[in-house]
Structures are given as structure tokens and as C-alpha cells.
Design an enzyme around this catalytic site. Structure first.
Site, PDB file in Angstrom:
ATOM      1  N   TYR A  22       0.829  -1.214   0.000  1.00 43.77           N
ATOM      2  CA  TYR A  22       0.000   0.000   0.000  1.00 43.77           C
ATOM      3  C   TYR A  22       0.862   1.262   0.000  1.00 43.77           C
ATOM      4  O   TYR A  22       0.614   2.177  -0.794  1.00 43.77           O
ATOM      5  CB  TYR A  22      -0.916  -0.008   1.217  1.00 43.77           C
ATOM      6  CG  TYR A  22      -1.592   1.331   1.466  1.00 43.77           C
ATOM      7  CD1 TYR A  22      -2.672   1.741   0.688  1.00 43.77           C
ATOM      8  CD2 TYR A  22      -1.122   2.192   2.462  1.00 43.77           C
ATOM      9  CE1 TYR A  22      -3.276   2.977   0.900  1.00 43.77           C
ATOM     10  CE2 TYR A  22      -1.724   3.429   2.677  1.00 43.77           C
ATOM     11  CZ  TYR A  22      -2.792   3.816   1.898  1.00 43.77           C
ATOM     12  OH  TYR A  22      -3.378   5.041   2.100  1.00 43.77           O
ATOM     13  N   HIS A 107       4.215  10.439   0.090  1.00 44.56           N
ATOM     14  CA  HIS A 107       3.054  10.675  -0.765  1.00 44.56           C
ATOM     15  C   HIS A 107       2.726  12.164  -0.811  1.00 44.56           C
ATOM     16  O   HIS A 107       2.953  12.887   0.153  1.00 44.56           O
ATOM     17  CB  HIS A 107       1.815   9.944  -0.227  1.00 44.56           C
ATOM     18  CG  HIS A 107       1.952   8.457  -0.161  1.00 44.56           C
ATOM     19  ND1 HIS A 107       1.114   7.661   0.587  1.00 44.56           N
ATOM     20  CD2 HIS A 107       2.843   7.621  -0.765  1.00 44.56           C
ATOM     21  CE1 HIS A 107       1.467   6.400   0.449  1.00 44.56           C
ATOM     22  NE2 HIS A 107       2.514   6.346  -0.361  1.00 44.56           N
ATOM     23  N   HIS A 120       3.262  13.776   3.046  1.00 44.46           N
ATOM     24  CA  HIS A 120       3.489  13.005   4.265  1.00 44.46           C
ATOM     25  C   HIS A 120       4.307  11.764   3.965  1.00 44.46           C
ATOM     26  O   HIS A 120       4.395  11.307   2.824  1.00 44.46           O
ATOM     27  CB  HIS A 120       2.155  12.614   4.914  1.00 44.46           C
ATOM     28  CG  HIS A 120       1.289  11.756   4.045  1.00 44.46           C
ATOM     29  ND1 HIS A 120       0.506  12.264   3.022  1.00 44.46           N
ATOM     30  CD2 HIS A 120       1.083  10.410   4.039  1.00 44.46           C
ATOM     31  CE1 HIS A 120      -0.140  11.288   2.423  1.00 44.46           C
ATOM     32  NE2 HIS A 120       0.188  10.145   3.014  1.00 44.46           N
ATOM     33  N   HIS A 122       5.091   7.704   5.148  1.00 51.71           N
ATOM     34  CA  HIS A 122       4.808   6.474   5.872  1.00 51.71           C
ATOM     35  C   HIS A 122       6.163   5.816   6.122  1.00 51.71           C
ATOM     36  O   HIS A 122       6.800   5.335   5.174  1.00 51.71           O
ATOM     37  CB  HIS A 122       3.923   5.534   5.051  1.00 51.71           C
ATOM     38  CG  HIS A 122       2.541   6.048   4.827  1.00 51.71           C
ATOM     39  ND1 HIS A 122       1.493   5.785   5.693  1.00 51.71           N
ATOM     40  CD2 HIS A 122       2.027   6.815   3.832  1.00 51.71           C
ATOM     41  CE1 HIS A 122       0.398   6.359   5.241  1.00 51.71           C
ATOM     42  NE2 HIS A 122       0.688   6.995   4.121  1.00 51.71           N
TER      43      HIS A 122
END
Length: 236
Positions: A22, A107, A120, A122
Site C-alpha cells: 500500500y 506521498h 506526508h 509512511h
């Protein structure tokens, strides 16, 4: 304007590989077009160049109720360009993850004016620490053996600490995260700053801002499109 968002999540056994796909937008998530850049590091020998094999092994061999990964989701200043964002990311990884196995993805959505929004990262990482002992993929995720480390798995960084200690560490992480961003903003002449403190501690009475995830951004875009059509007499 820069704003502060920092959340900590953890993923149970069976969820790591899918979450890795993801964040890096592969497989069934390949249709998403908001990936700026991604990377990984500190993988064991058997997962060099293939971080997905590390997460799959964790999903298979981690104990039943164990967390395969932890994740820092951090808003990044949209004032920074690509190179400056990379600088922030590498500092965050170095200071907040250290030598543990990690994978990350940055992203951002691009507005109709060509500006980045909702930037941001991850930052997904394993709590399993390398101690120099060579282990295969199954042994890596076994329970740590303090008496004979070579017979057990890699020790977890979060093990053996009480809630008060962990809470103090989270506060320190938030402060460190804000400091890294502010130092970079200042370095490149940007006026904006972020503050890791709660609104109450800052003396601000407004409601906290919500971090806009992908679903919320899409919903807001739909609302704006509908409003535009209605303004032109084309709606409903």
C-alpha cells in the site's frame, strides 16, 4: 503553511506485506498516483534488495499476538522541494529508526495549480534489532533468547519498558520530529515552523486540524466539483 502531524501505528501478524504494498503503491495499489519517492534499508542478508520478502516472513513467522511492524506517519512541510524533502526523510530515518529494518514512502497530491498538498511520509519499520548474529528468515522472528541469543530471534527494541517510559519516549520523538523539520525549513529560508506540542500547551483554543488521508481528499474534491457545477447551473 507547515503543520504538525505525527502518529504511531503498529501492524499485527498477517498485515505487514499488504501494508508495504500500500505505501509503495504496488500490486492492487498500483493505480494510485501520489507516490513521490520511496526506499528501504537495514534489511537482513536474506532480504537484501527485496523488502517485501522481509514483511512476508514477518507475517508468517512472528508469534501470534506480536507486531510485525510499527509505523510513523508524519506530515512534511509542503514548502520544501523534492531534494529538501529527501533531506528531511533521511534525517528522520537516521535519528528515529536507527539500525532497524525499514521501508518508507512519501506521498503527495498535486493541486490544480501544480502545488503539492498533503505531503506526508509512511515510515514503516521492524522492532527487531540486528545484533550481528546471522539468522535465517524464520529464526529472525522467533522470541529473543537472552541466555543464548544465537538460538533465539532478534531482540525487539520496545521490549521490557513500562507505559510511563514509552510515553516519555513518544513525547521525545514528537519533539525530535518537529526539530528536524524546523531546522530544514530555517536552513532553506522558509518562514513556516511546526510545533509538536498540543494546542492546549500552545495556548490555542481552536479544534485540532485533521490529517487529510486519501479518502478524505477525494471526498473533499467531489464536494468542490459539485459546488462548482451548481454555481454554473449544471448540478443535480
Amino acid at each position: 503553511m507547515a503543520s504538525f502531524h505525527f502518529s504511531i501505528k503498529k501492524g499485527k501478524k498477517g498485515a505487514a506485506a499488504d501494508h508495504a504494498a500500500y505505501i509503495v503503491r504496488t500490486g492492487k495499489y498500483g493505480h494510485k498516483d501520489d507516490l513521490l519517492f520511496s526506499g528501504h534499508g537495514n534489511m537482513p542478508v536474506w532480504a537484501q534488495g527485496d523488502p517485501m520478502s522481509f514483511w512476508r516472513a514477518g507475517d508468517k513467522f512472528e508469534r501470534k499476538n506480536g507486531a510485525v511492524y510499527r509505523e510513523y506517519e508524519i506530515a512534511l512541510p509542503k514548502e520544501l522541494n523534492h531534494q529538501q524533502l529527501e533531506e528531511v526523510v533521511f534525517r528522520l530515518i537516521h535519528q528515529m529508526v536507527g539500525g532497524r529494518p525499514y521501508q518508507y514512502a512519501v506521498h503527495a497530491k498535486e493541486s490544480s495549480l501544480g502545488r503539492q498538498q498533503n505531503v506526508h511520509i509512511h515510515l514503516m519499520f521492524s522492532d527487531r534489532m540486528d545484533d550481528g548474529i546471522v539468522r535465517d528468515r524464520e529464526q529472525t522472528f522467533k522470541r529473543y533468547n537472552a541466555w543464548q541469543p544465537e538460538l533465539g530471534g532478534c531482540r525487539k527494541a520496545s521490549g521490557g519498558r513500562d507505559r510511563a517510559t514509552l510515553r516519555t519516549e513518544v513525547v521525545a520523538l514528537r519533539e525530535q520530529c518537529a526539530s528536524i523539520q524546523n531546522q530544514t525549513l530555517e536552513k532553506y529560508g522558509h518562514a513556516g515552523r511546526v510545533d509538536h506540542r498540543t494546542l492546549k500547551l500552545q495556548g490555542i483554543t481552536r479544534a485540532p486540524e485533521r490529517h487529510m488521508g486519501a479518502a478524505r481528499i477525494q471526498a473533499m474534491a467531489a464536494i468542490h466539483r459539485e459546488a462548482f457545477l451548481l454555481s454554473r447551473g449544471q448540478g443535480g
